[in-house]
Scaffold this motif. Structure first.
Motif, PDB file in Angstrom:
ATOM      1  N   LYS A  38      11.387 -61.946  -0.318  1.00 27.36           N
ATOM      2  CA  LYS A  38      12.012 -63.266  -0.310  1.00 27.36           C
ATOM      3  C   LYS A  38      13.427 -63.277  -0.860  1.00 27.36           C
ATOM      4  N   LYS A  39      13.741 -62.349  -1.757  1.00 30.15           N
ATOM      5  CA  LYS A  39      15.106 -62.245  -2.295  1.00 30.15           C
ATOM      6  C   LYS A  39      15.512 -60.788  -2.355  1.00 30.15           C
ATOM      7  N   GLY A  40      16.824 -60.549  -2.377  1.00 29.02           N
ATOM      8  CA  GLY A  40      17.306 -59.195  -2.522  1.00 29.02           C
ATOM      9  C   GLY A  40      17.332 -58.785  -3.976  1.00 29.02           C
ATOM     10  N   VAL A  41      16.933 -57.554  -4.254  1.00 30.08           N
ATOM     11  CA  VAL A  41      16.934 -57.022  -5.613  1.00 30.08           C
ATOM     12  C   VAL A  41      17.704 -55.703  -5.587  1.00 30.08           C
ATOM     13  N   TYR A  42      18.754 -55.611  -6.402  1.00 28.02           N
ATOM     14  CA  TYR A  42      19.637 -54.448  -6.401  1.00 28.02           C
ATOM     15  C   TYR A  42      19.830 -53.936  -7.822  1.00 28.02           C
ATOM     16  N   ARG A  43      19.845 -52.610  -7.975  1.00 26.70           N
ATOM     17  CA  ARG A  43      20.193 -52.020  -9.266  1.00 26.70           C
ATOM     18  C   ARG A  43      21.686 -51.683  -9.260  1.00 26.70           C
ATOM     19  N   LEU A  44      22.393 -52.197 -10.259  1.00 21.61           N
ATOM     20  CA  LEU A  44      23.817 -51.941 -10.418  1.00 21.61           C
ATOM     21  C   LEU A  44      23.993 -50.910 -11.528  1.00 21.61           C
ATOM     22  N   THR A  45      24.692 -49.811 -11.240  1.00 22.80           N
ATOM     23  CA  THR A  45      24.956 -48.784 -12.238  1.00 22.80           C
ATOM     24  C   THR A  45      26.458 -48.730 -12.499  1.00 22.80           C
ATOM     25  N   PHE A  46      26.815 -48.723 -13.785  1.00 24.82           N
ATOM     26  CA  PHE A  46      28.221 -48.825 -14.179  1.00 24.82           C
ATOM     27  C   PHE A  46      28.735 -47.490 -14.727  1.00 24.82           C
ATOM     28  N   ASP A  47      30.044 -47.435 -14.959  1.00 24.06           N
ATOM     29  CA  ASP A  47      30.685 -46.188 -15.365  1.00 24.06           C
ATOM     30  C   ASP A  47      30.254 -45.707 -16.741  1.00 24.06           C
ATOM     31  N   ASP A  48      29.696 -46.587 -17.575  1.00 22.73           N
ATOM     32  CA  ASP A  48      29.208 -46.171 -18.893  1.00 22.73           C
ATOM     33  C   ASP A  48      27.691 -45.951 -18.900  1.00 22.73           C
ATOM     34  N   GLU A  49      27.107 -45.854 -17.692  1.00 21.07           N
ATOM     35  CA  GLU A  49      25.677 -45.614 -17.472  1.00 21.07           C
ATOM     36  C   GLU A  49      24.810 -46.840 -17.764  1.00 21.07           C
ATOM     37  N   PHE A  50      25.426 -47.950 -18.118  1.00 21.24           N
ATOM     38  CA  PHE A  50      24.675 -49.208 -18.242  1.00 21.24           C
ATOM     39  C   PHE A  50      24.192 -49.628 -16.855  1.00 21.24           C
ATOM     40  N   THR A  51      23.001 -50.217 -16.798  1.00 20.36           N
ATOM     41  CA  THR A  51      22.472 -50.708 -15.533  1.00 20.36           C
ATOM     42  C   THR A  51      22.041 -52.167 -15.670  1.00 20.36           C
ATOM     43  N   ALA A  52      22.060 -52.871 -14.564  1.00 17.90           N
ATOM     44  CA  ALA A  52      21.592 -54.262 -14.511  1.00 17.90           C
ATOM     45  C   ALA A  52      20.981 -54.489 -13.138  1.00 17.90           C
ATOM     46  N   ILE A  53      20.280 -55.587 -13.011  1.00 18.26           N
ATOM     47  CA  ILE A  53      19.654 -55.953 -11.740  1.00 18.26           C
ATOM     48  C   ILE A  53      20.338 -57.192 -11.185  1.00 18.26           C
TER      49      ILE A  53
END
Length: 336
Positions: A38-53
């Motif tokens: 029903k919705k898109g779910v994406y993992r975002l990975t950043f240059d300092d290795e932090f991640t978010a959804i």
């Protein structure tokens, strides 16, 4: 079915990343996670290795086909499709207020000034799903199950005078539900049976007996005038585990005030032998029987309807339908 869907790409997220993190982080990769319908779910990975959804609510991410003239499927129906940022926002606030853990929200936006859809950026809980833990090391999951049981009890203690999704019960009086839970489930079960019988010959052969059983079970349910807060679809795949072993509930848009027995029928179905950690001893047995049959029919009709479209995990969805066809037939044989 030949359908071309356009999913989120990295270069579309510059404005969102800036709004959430400013210049402190740079986005490296965007990974679309599988499983959602029903919705898109994406993992975002950043240059300092932090991640978010990243959650994205738009038609490109919604695999459910539009149903024309499906009586009872409107916004006020607690059992209608639960998708939308408004439902997420209200459910997240409600659950957090009673101490039920959900992913922390870093950014929530319906203005569409940063992206051409409603979006949220939330905590990435990296402990995996409770389902995976139960599959690979059930003993390690026991503390999480104990805490999940406490969360369910906290939800149950929240009461409402009308059934309905949290956003509607708390906000939009003009779409509130006047039917009782048992009437809602009865109407839904009759529709699901009719739809399933047109698709599954084994159910078509016993449609009359099933419809009689649905009405018989519904008639045995005594009236109730107060409802509990439930998730509505709480399988172990909708529970993440954080670093401290705490359960973190996701896919919360369908959170609603409803009969707690509806939740427990689903819990028993999805948790199997592990349901013993979550069970309650004071549930209404008549409701459990009625809702079990209704749930099986829902889990036949719904997955088969989803497969009318281009949902990618076709084998898994067909497996759900086939399992619940058998549950339905077995229920009828045992309760003839």
């Amino acid at each position: 079915m030949d359908v071309t869907r356009r999913f989120v790409e990295k270069d579309q997220l510059t404005s969102i990343v800036g709004a959430v993190f400013g210049s402190a982080r740079r986005l490296n990769t965007v990974e679309r996670l599988s499983g959602g319908s029903k919705k898109g779910v994406y993992r975002l990975t950043f240059d300092d290795e932090f991640t978010a959804i990243l959650y994205v609510w738009n038609e490109e991410e919604n695999y459910w086909p539009t149903t024309q003239g499906h009586a009872g499927s409107g916004q006020a129906d607690p059992l209608s499709d639960a998708s939308g940022s408004d439902l997420f926002e209200a459910s997240h606030a409600c659950l957090n207020a009673i101490g039920v853990r959900t992913p922390q929200v870093y950014f929530f936006d319906r203005s569409r000034s940063h992206f051409p859809a409603d979006v949220a950026v939330v905590e990435d809980v990296r402990g995996g799903t409770l389902e995976a833990r139960l599959d690979h090391d059930p003993r390690s999951a026991e503390p999480t199950l104990v805490r999940l049981s406490a969360a369910l009890q906290a939800m149950r203690q929240q009461r409402g005078r009308r059934p309905g999704k949290v956003a509607l019960v708390e906000g939009l009086a003009d779409v509130q539900q006047e039917r009782s839970c048992e009437q809602i489930v009865l109407d839904r079960a009759v529709r699901d049976l009719a739809e399933a019988a047109t698709r599954v010959e084994r159910l078509a052969q016993v449609r009359e007996q099933l419809e009689e059983k649905i009405h018989e079970l519904a008639s045995a349910v005594c009236p109730r005038h107060e409802y509990s807060l439930i998730h509505g679809e709480l399988g172990p795949d909708h529970v993440l585990v954080d670093e401290q072993g705490n359960p973190v509930i996701i896919d919360i848009e369908g959170t609603m005030f409803f009969d707690v027995e509806w939740e427990h029928v689903f819990l028993q179905l999805r948790f199997g032998e592990h349901y013993r950690w979550l069970q309650a001893n004071d549930l209404d047995e008549q409701r459990l029987q009625f809702y079990a049959l209704a749930m099986y029919l829902s889990l036949v009709a719904g997955p088969l309807r989803l497969l009318d479209g281009d949902f990618p995990n076709r084998e898994g969805m067909m497996g759900i339908a086939q399992a619940n066809i058998q549950h339905t037939l077995t229920f009828l044989q045992r309760n003839a």
